[in-house]
Design a protein around this motif. Structure first.
Motif, PDB file in Angstrom:
ATOM      1  N   THR A  91       0.831  -1.207   0.000  1.00 54.33           N
ATOM      2  CA  THR A  91       0.000   0.000   0.000  1.00 54.33           C
ATOM      3  C   THR A  91       0.862   1.253   0.000  1.00 54.33           C
ATOM      4  O   THR A  91       0.624   2.201  -0.765  1.00 54.33           O
ATOM      5  CB  THR A  91      -0.911   0.015   1.241  1.00 54.33           C
ATOM      6  N   HIS A  92       1.877   1.228   0.832  1.00 49.20           N
ATOM      7  CA  HIS A  92       2.765   2.381   0.956  1.00 49.20           C
ATOM      8  C   HIS A  92       3.457   2.700  -0.359  1.00 49.20           C
ATOM      9  O   HIS A  92       3.523   3.858  -0.778  1.00 49.20           O
ATOM     10  CB  HIS A  92       3.800   2.097   2.045  1.00 49.20           C
ATOM     11  N   VAL A  93       3.961   1.679  -1.012  1.00 54.18           N
ATOM     12  CA  VAL A  93       4.643   1.895  -2.286  1.00 54.18           C
ATOM     13  C   VAL A  93       3.676   2.445  -3.329  1.00 54.18           C
ATOM     14  O   VAL A  93       4.008   3.350  -4.097  1.00 54.18           O
ATOM     15  CB  VAL A  93       5.289   0.579  -2.787  1.00 54.18           C
ATOM     16  N   LEU A  94       2.453   1.931  -3.329  1.00 56.29           N
ATOM     17  CA  LEU A  94       1.466   2.398  -4.303  1.00 56.29           C
ATOM     18  C   LEU A  94       1.115   3.870  -4.080  1.00 56.29           C
ATOM     19  O   LEU A  94       0.956   4.627  -5.036  1.00 56.29           O
ATOM     20  CB  LEU A  94       0.209   1.530  -4.236  1.00 56.29           C
ATOM     21  N   TYR A  95       0.986   4.257  -2.817  1.00 56.24           N
ATOM     22  CA  TYR A  95       0.738   5.670  -2.526  1.00 56.24           C
ATOM     23  C   TYR A  95       1.873   6.530  -3.064  1.00 56.24           C
ATOM     24  O   TYR A  95       1.657   7.566  -3.694  1.00 56.24           O
ATOM     25  CB  TYR A  95       0.600   5.891  -1.012  1.00 56.24           C
TER      26      TYR A  95
END
Lengths: 191, 191
Positions: A91-95
């Motif tokens: 999720t963090h990388v996608l953000y």
DNA sequence: TCGATATAGAACATAATGTTCTGTAAATAT
DNA sequence: ATATTTACAGAACATTATGTTCTATATCGA
């Protein structure tokens, strides 16, 4: 590093990133880059021997930034069984990808996206290999590096699909999709 | 089609395929192509407006051939639960890729491989979507086209890994690897 | 302040692209 | 078989991009 060097480097990166959202890598000329970046011709070649080097270095810088402050999964074994750590990391990388000031996804959706994703995949393979080695056992005598490559590829495919569909889903949703196609694979041989 | 047209078209394809195994697409010049193909400059441009068109048309021809005589899965539901039809279809395509007279894998492993794989992926997405639509139900409210894209991507990733590892495995082995990472996904929501 | 270095700008050689012309050979149609 | 159409080779050409070399100037770090 000399402030002047950093300044022109940034200017070139910005100009190049902007141009990449407009046209394909192969159609961008050095002249256009130096015009947009407002630097001299010699200056450009002093920094980057070829246009390929420019792309390579910009990708490295972007990916380093995207992954630099991603929360590392403390418990590597948590890679399976719907690992919460993995979900939040994804999720963090996608953000990061979506909200980056450098308009990464704009670049990814351009004609040059595949070129960038190639670097992305190599980057993922390397960093995934380190994380997974001790946490997951291969299932059914499928080689470990095949699995690593499969997970990296799945991530890339997901990002491609997300971008091509107009980023309608939230990063959390995408992370859930991702887990739903990768978790069953990793759980099998891992207990 | 005029025999002369077909002849020069083949000559250009052959020359281009050979050059692609030696150097990257972007570094191949029209001059090299027409020298290797032994055709005139005007002839080349009469057939292909740009180098990109040449690549596009050659890919289309290759993939049409590779998939033309692939055994179609009679029972589309057999896509899950270790479907035998799917395994043999995958095996068949891999044999085609490996043993093609056009040295497809040589091209795929070159610097231009990604470009080709992009076409490959689009091709797969289209043909997979048709096959899967009635045979598989999405699991966990994961969109159908996300799944299709994931399977296509998995196939591409597998081929990339295979090529980069020197084709050490047999097509049968690779098909088994492929099934082991895709079958758990498809079985979930399909009963 | 001073020496080192990054830069701008122009001029240049080299090389690739894509077009236009003419004459010739090979295909197809009658 | 002959005529007509069409594809081709080859050369010449304008245009455009690449990458290098030069000089002068401005900015940096010490």
């Amino acid at each position: 590093m000399d402030r002047r060097q950093q300044k022109t480097r940034d200017a070139i990166f910005d100009a190049f990133g902007m141009l990449l959202t407009e046209k394909s890598f192969s159609k961008i000329t050095v002249q256009e880059i130096i015009d947009a970046a407002n630097v001299g011709r010699t200056t450009f070649y002093a920094h980057f021997p070829t246009k390929d080097d420019l792309l390579r270095e910009m990708c490295a810088e972007i990916f380093d930034h995207v992954f630099s402050d991603a929360p590392r999964a403390e418990n590597t074994h948590d890679f399976s069984a719907n690992g919460r750590d993995t979900t939040t990391a994804v999720t963090h990388v996608l953000y990061h990808l979506r909200d980056s000031r450098k308009n990464i996804l704009g670049i990814l959706s351009s004609e040059s996206g595949d070129l960038l994703l190639t670097f992305f995949r190599q980057y993922l393979n390397k960093s995934l290999a380190m994380r997974m080695l001790d946490g997951v056992r291969p299932a059914d005598s499928v080689p470990m590096d095949f699995l690593v490559n499969h997970i990296s590829g799945s991530f890339i495919s997901m990002v491609q699909w997300w971008v091509e569909n107009g980023l309608r889903e939230t990063p959390e949703e995408m992370a859930r999709y991702f887990m739903s196609v990768t978790d069953p694979i990793l759980s099998v041989g891992n207990m």
